[in-house]
Design a protein around this motif. Structure first.
Motif, PDB file in Angstrom:
ATOM      1  N   THR A 222      95.658  97.994 -22.034  1.00  0.00           N
ATOM      2  CA  THR A 222      95.026  99.178 -22.897  1.00  0.00           C
ATOM      3  C   THR A 222      95.912 100.138 -22.527  1.00  0.00           C
ATOM      4  OG1 THR A 222      92.606  98.061 -22.103  1.00  0.00           O
ATOM      5  CG2 THR A 222      92.431 100.518 -22.794  1.00  0.00           C
ATOM      6  N   GLU A 223      96.330 100.451 -21.696  1.00  0.00           N
ATOM      7  CA  GLU A 223      96.974 101.774 -22.061  1.00  0.00           C
ATOM      8  C   GLU A 223      98.602 101.143 -22.937  1.00  0.00           C
ATOM      9  OE1 GLU A 223      97.805 103.510 -18.238  1.00  0.00           O
ATOM     10  OE2 GLU A 223      96.505 104.615 -18.068  1.00  0.00           O
ATOM     11  N   VAL A 224      99.227  99.857 -22.943  1.00  0.00           N
ATOM     12  CA  VAL A 224      99.912  99.638 -23.587  1.00  0.00           C
ATOM     13  C   VAL A 224      99.082  99.795 -24.528  1.00  0.00           C
ATOM     14  CG1 VAL A 224     101.378  97.606 -24.724  1.00  0.00           C
ATOM     15  CG2 VAL A 224     101.305  98.356 -21.862  1.00  0.00           C
TER      16      VAL A 224
ATOM     17  N   ASP B 111     100.307 111.774 -34.348  1.00  0.00           N
ATOM     18  CA  ASP B 111     100.868 112.734 -33.522  1.00  0.00           C
ATOM     19  C   ASP B 111      99.623 113.003 -32.455  1.00  0.00           C
ATOM     20  OD1 ASP B 111     102.387 113.876 -34.893  1.00  0.00           O
ATOM     21  OD2 ASP B 111     101.335 114.593 -36.545  1.00  0.00           O
ATOM     22  N   GLU B 112      99.011 112.197 -32.259  1.00  0.00           N
ATOM     23  CA  GLU B 112      97.513 112.717 -31.288  1.00  0.00           C
ATOM     24  C   GLU B 112      98.216 112.509 -30.112  1.00  0.00           C
ATOM     25  OE1 GLU B 112      93.941 109.794 -32.184  1.00  0.00           O
ATOM     26  OE2 GLU B 112      95.225 110.531 -34.354  1.00  0.00           O
ATOM     27  N   PRO B 113      98.133 113.422 -28.999  1.00  0.00           N
ATOM     28  CA  PRO B 113      98.295 112.354 -27.494  1.00  0.00           C
ATOM     29  C   PRO B 113      97.645 112.054 -27.463  1.00  0.00           C
ATOM     30  CG  PRO B 113      96.666 114.563 -28.051  1.00  0.00           C
ATOM     31  CD  PRO B 113      96.522 114.563 -29.146  1.00  0.00           C
ATOM     32  N   VAL B 114      98.736 111.034 -26.568  1.00  0.00           N
ATOM     33  CA  VAL B 114      97.479 109.807 -25.748  1.00  0.00           C
ATOM     34  C   VAL B 114      97.742 110.345 -24.136  1.00  0.00           C
ATOM     35  CG1 VAL B 114      98.506 107.447 -24.869  1.00  0.00           C
ATOM     36  CG2 VAL B 114      99.478 107.845 -26.875  1.00  0.00           C
ATOM     37  N   VAL B 115      95.688 109.705 -23.888  1.00  0.00           N
ATOM     38  CA  VAL B 115      95.157 110.181 -23.297  1.00  0.00           C
ATOM     39  C   VAL B 115      94.535 108.457 -22.455  1.00  0.00           C
ATOM     40  CG1 VAL B 115      92.763 110.306 -21.765  1.00  0.00           C
ATOM     41  CG2 VAL B 115      93.754 111.819 -24.150  1.00  0.00           C
ATOM     42  N   TYR B 116      95.761 108.558 -21.864  1.00  0.00           N
ATOM     43  CA  TYR B 116      95.392 106.873 -20.500  1.00  0.00           C
ATOM     44  C   TYR B 116      94.265 107.632 -19.670  1.00  0.00           C
ATOM     45  CZ  TYR B 116     100.103 106.384 -22.263  1.00  0.00           C
ATOM     46  OH  TYR B 116     100.715 105.741 -23.438  1.00  0.00           O
ATOM     47  N   ALA B 117      93.281 105.933 -19.476  1.00  0.00           N
ATOM     48  CA  ALA B 117      92.121 106.293 -18.248  1.00  0.00           C
ATOM     49  C   ALA B 117      92.420 105.858 -17.261  1.00  0.00           C
ATOM     50  CB  ALA B 117      91.719 105.080 -18.817  1.00  0.00           C
ATOM     51  N   TYR B 118      93.838 105.138 -16.749  1.00  0.00           N
ATOM     52  CA  TYR B 118      93.821 104.742 -15.622  1.00  0.00           C
ATOM     53  C   TYR B 118      95.682 105.467 -15.176  1.00  0.00           C
ATOM     54  CZ  TYR B 118      90.930 101.532 -17.625  1.00  0.00           C
ATOM     55  OH  TYR B 118      90.120 101.052 -18.469  1.00  0.00           O
ATOM     56  N   SER B 119      96.483 104.898 -15.293  1.00  0.00           N
ATOM     57  CA  SER B 119      98.189 105.836 -14.780  1.00  0.00           C
ATOM     58  C   SER B 119      97.773 107.691 -15.425  1.00  0.00           C
ATOM     59  CB  SER B 119      98.776 104.833 -15.736  1.00  0.00           C
ATOM     60  OG  SER B 119      99.466 104.462 -17.189  1.00  0.00           O
ATOM     61  N   SER B 120      98.708 107.614 -14.497  1.00  0.00           N
ATOM     62  CA  SER B 120      98.649 109.371 -14.838  1.00  0.00           C
ATOM     63  C   SER B 120     100.211 108.989 -14.248  1.00  0.00           C
ATOM     64  CB  SER B 120      97.944 109.936 -14.243  1.00  0.00           C
ATOM     65  OG  SER B 120      98.381 110.266 -12.459  1.00  0.00           O
ATOM     66  N   ARG B 121     101.352 110.489 -14.304  1.00  0.00           N
ATOM     67  CA  ARG B 121     103.084 110.601 -13.974  1.00  0.00           C
ATOM     68  C   ARG B 121     102.101 110.266 -12.571  1.00  0.00           C
ATOM     69  NH1 ARG B 121     106.542 113.038 -16.856  1.00  0.00           N
ATOM     70  NH2 ARG B 121     104.802 114.166 -18.317  1.00  0.00           N
TER      71      ARG B 121
ATOM     72  N   GLY C 296      98.498 102.784 -11.815  1.00  0.00           N
ATOM     73  CA  GLY C 296      96.990 103.174 -11.500  1.00  0.00           C
ATOM     74  C   GLY C 296      96.076 102.398 -12.601  1.00  0.00           C
ATOM     75  N   ASP C 297      97.008 101.408 -13.896  1.00  0.00           N
ATOM     76  CA  ASP C 297      96.217 100.516 -14.714  1.00  0.00           C
ATOM     77  C   ASP C 297      96.433  99.235 -13.601  1.00  0.00           C
ATOM     78  OD1 ASP C 297      99.338 100.389 -14.385  1.00  0.00           O
ATOM     79  OD2 ASP C 297      99.364  99.736 -17.013  1.00  0.00           O
ATOM     80  N   TRP C 298      97.540  99.746 -12.259  1.00  0.00           N
ATOM     81  CA  TRP C 298      97.043  97.764 -11.885  1.00  0.00           C
ATOM     82  C   TRP C 298      96.119  98.241 -10.128  1.00  0.00           C
ATOM     83  CZ3 TRP C 298      99.244  93.432 -14.318  1.00  0.00           C
ATOM     84  CH2 TRP C 298     100.070  94.032 -15.365  1.00  0.00           C
ATOM     85  N   ILE C 299      96.468  99.123  -9.726  1.00  0.00           N
ATOM     86  CA  ILE C 299      95.904  99.435  -8.876  1.00  0.00           C
ATOM     87  C   ILE C 299      94.209 100.064  -8.603  1.00  0.00           C
ATOM     88  CG2 ILE C 299      97.616  99.279  -7.504  1.00  0.00           C
ATOM     89  CD1 ILE C 299      97.977 101.953  -7.082  1.00  0.00           C
ATOM     90  N   GLY C 300      93.521 100.147  -7.876  1.00  0.00           N
ATOM     91  CA  GLY C 300      92.175 101.136  -7.609  1.00  0.00           C
ATOM     92  C   GLY C 300      91.523 100.747  -8.276  1.00  0.00           C
ATOM     93  N   LEU C 301      91.535  99.701  -8.320  1.00  0.00           N
ATOM     94  CA  LEU C 301      89.846  98.810  -9.178  1.00  0.00           C
ATOM     95  C   LEU C 301      89.162  98.253  -8.636  1.00  0.00           C
ATOM     96  CD1 LEU C 301      92.293  95.401 -10.126  1.00  0.00           C
ATOM     97  CD2 LEU C 301      92.095  97.247 -11.387  1.00  0.00           C
ATOM     98  N   ASP C 302      88.139  98.281  -9.457  1.00  0.00           N
ATOM     99  CA  ASP C 302      86.213  98.387  -8.835  1.00  0.00           C
ATOM    100  C   ASP C 302      85.966  97.356 -10.171  1.00  0.00           C
ATOM    101  OD1 ASP C 302      83.735  98.952  -8.653  1.00  0.00           O
ATOM    102  OD2 ASP C 302      83.602 100.572  -9.223  1.00  0.00           O
ATOM    103  N   PRO C 303      85.116  96.021  -9.368  1.00  0.00           N
ATOM    104  CA  PRO C 303      84.809  95.416  -9.943  1.00  0.00           C
ATOM    105  C   PRO C 303      83.394  95.767 -10.792  1.00  0.00           C
ATOM    106  CG  PRO C 303      85.544  94.792  -8.130  1.00  0.00           C
ATOM    107  CD  PRO C 303      85.872  96.135  -7.326  1.00  0.00           C
ATOM    108  N   SER C 304      82.899  96.687 -10.664  1.00  0.00           N
ATOM    109  CA  SER C 304      81.480  97.096 -10.918  1.00  0.00           C
ATOM    110  C   SER C 304      81.888  98.096 -12.151  1.00  0.00           C
ATOM    111  CB  SER C 304      80.754  98.570 -10.114  1.00  0.00           C
ATOM    112  OG  SER C 304      81.614  99.443  -9.709  1.00  0.00           O
TER     113      SER C 304
END
Length: 167
Positions: free
Chosen positions: A62-64, A75-85, A90-98
């Motif tokens: 999704t983030e890729v 020119d839009e900023p990319v808003v990542y839902a999972y990872s951050s600086r 964050g895209d790989w960890i902290g998964l919630d099955p629900s």
């Protein structure tokens, strides 16, 4: 369409149509590898010592998708839902099955956004990002490579989870 519902890449088309066709095939392969599993299975790291999961692959890709389309060609900023600086994994960890269905929906939205960003661009369309020049051609080829590598991971994860195999 192949037997698994994936779109066949065109065999006699222009450059962009061929690249996009192979990318769409890879995108459909990821979805196919995730079908029929429970959210708990999708979040199971099945190959020691790796912590990689199918759910994590969906979030990562999704983030890729957003990074290489919106981040490169708008020119839009990319808003990542999972990872951050502060949380680069964050895209790989902290998964919630629900949250798997919501994460898959977010993935589908990212793919559609990526398609809309590149729809009217020629393969040779060039941008400069962080001092490097990228063509749409390069980005599409890179995305195919990214998916192909991760779909290989998905093959192994799926086989370990329930024995399913297939290209």
């Amino acid at each position: 369409m192949d037997l698994n519902g994936r779109p066949d890449p065109p065999t006699d088309a222009g450059e962009k149509e061929t690249l996009v066709g192979f990318l769409d095939f890879q995108r459909a392969t990821l979805r196919w590898k995730c079908e029929g599993l429970t959210p708990e299975q999708l979040g199971t790291a099945a190959i020691d010592p790796s912590s990689m999961t199918l759910h994590g692959l969906v979030r990562h890709l999704t983030e890729v998708e957003l990074g290489w389309s919106v981040g490169t060609f708008t020119d839009e900023p990319v808003v990542y839902a999972y990872s951050s600086r502060e949380n680069p994994e964050g895209d790989w960890i902290g998964l919630d099955p629900s949250q798997y269905d919501a994460d898959l929906h977010r993935y589908d939205e990212a793919v559609e956004r990526a398609r809309s960003v590149v729809k009217d661009l020629d393969p040779g369309y060039t941008v400069e990002d962080d001092g490097k020049r990228y063509t749409l051609r390069w980005v599409l080829a890179h995305m195919i490579e990214e998916y192909a590598r991760h779909n290989g991971h998905a093959d192994l994860l799926r086989e370990r989870l329930d024995g399913s195999t297939g290209e």
